[in-house]
Design an enzyme around this catalytic site. Structure first.
Site, mmCIF file in Angstrom:
data_model
loop_
_atom_site.group_PDB
_atom_site.id
_atom_site.type_symbol
_atom_site.label_atom_id
_atom_site.label_comp_id
_atom_site.label_asym_id
_atom_site.label_seq_id
_atom_site.Cartn_x
_atom_site.Cartn_y
_atom_site.Cartn_z
ATOM 1 C CD GLU A 1 -1.143 -4.593 2.889
ATOM 2 O OE1 GLU A 1 -0.657 -4.005 3.872
ATOM 3 O OE2 GLU A 1 -1.098 -4.134 1.723
ATOM 4 C CG ASP B 1 -2.010 2.230 9.048
ATOM 5 O OD1 ASP B 1 -1.858 2.126 7.832
ATOM 6 O OD2 ASP B 1 -1.843 1.297 9.853
ATOM 7 C CE1 TYR C 1 3.062 0.059 0.250
ATOM 8 C CE2 TYR C 1 2.194 -1.968 1.189
ATOM 9 C CZ TYR C 1 2.029 -0.651 0.851
ATOM 10 O OH TYR C 1 0.836 -0.018 1.100
#
Length: 254
Positions: free
Chosen positions: A39, A50, A164
């Site tokens: 990824e 993040d 995911y």
């Protein structure tokens, strides 16, 4: 679908251009030896999903002048060496700025296998999904611990590569333990989803990988732990990336 590879998968993440675009190919080749999927993050100025480790990687990559075109170029170079799946991770702004169809076409032409657009809501993804189908790019959508069953089914339907699963509430970042929430979500997803399910956010150790695979995960995503190595070792990170990836892959094998 290009992800016709045996599970469980080790999915490894790094930010393209960190600390410089010229180094990313070497890092990808180091990861490739033991990863099943790579990824690759497109650096972005406001990476809201993040944590600090990957935020700093985005800053370093942007400071080094990394552009979206550089990321596509890196993937093209990688394709000269490997056919391992490469998933681009991006926020929607770069996609929208380029034009959805044009962005996806450029990704496909570069050899990208799949894409994750972190902040694109499922309900607003019609144009993106159509472009991915048109150009042969697989899709990945994210599900959180509080995602209802009905929405999880919709995410599964929209994801052609894998679903995911976010292991926790909050941002990316290495953790000491995988929270019980992750195993609850994994159990529910395995009951509902028809596509492979991979667990990420906080996965950083071989023991984490072993626990999740034993619980039924089709794959795990490791990012911050690898990005931290690049932060610490800089241009000399490749050897250490290979070492830790080998250890993580052993966790996939139990």
């Amino acid at each position: 679908m290009v992800f016709e590879i045996e599970t469980p998968w080790l999915v490894t993440f790094i930010t393209a251009g960190d600390p410089h675009p010229k180094l990313t190919l070497d890092f990808m080749l180091a990861l490739e030896k033991y990863s099943d999927v790579i990824e690759l993050g497109i650096p972005f100025s406001d990476p809201v999903a993040d944590g600090p480790t990957i935020q700093k990687a985005n800053y370093r990559a942007l400071k080094a002048g990394t552009k979206v075109s550089d990321v596509f170029s890196i993937v093209r170079q990688f394709r000269e060496h490997s056919d391992k799946p490469v998933v681009l991770m991006t926020y929607y702004n770069p996609v929208y700025a380029k034009g959805v169809d044009e962005f996806v076409k450029l990704a496909a032409d570069a050899g990208v296998s799949g894409m994750i657009v972190v902040d694109l809501p499922l309900e607003e993804s019609g144009e993106y999904l159509a472009a991915c189908e048109k150009h042969g790019i697989d899709t990945v959508f994210l599900a959180a611990p509080n995602t209802p069953d009905e929405r999880l089914r919709a995410i599964d339907e929209a994801s052609s590569a894998f679903v995911y699963l976010i292991s926790l509430y909050g941002t990316t970042g290495a953790r000491e333990k995988i929270p019980p929430l992750a195993f609850d979500l994994l159990k529910r997803a395995k009951r509902i989803c028809t596509k492979p399910v991979c667990v990420g956010f906080g996965v950083s150790k071989r023991e984490h990988v072993e626990e999740l695979v034993k619980a039924g995960a089709d794959g795990v995503v490791v990012g911050s732990a690898l990005v931290k190595i690049i932060e610490e070792y800089g241009e000399n990170a490749a050897e250490r990336l290979e070492e830790i990836t080998r250890e993580l892959k052993r966790g996939c094998k139990g």
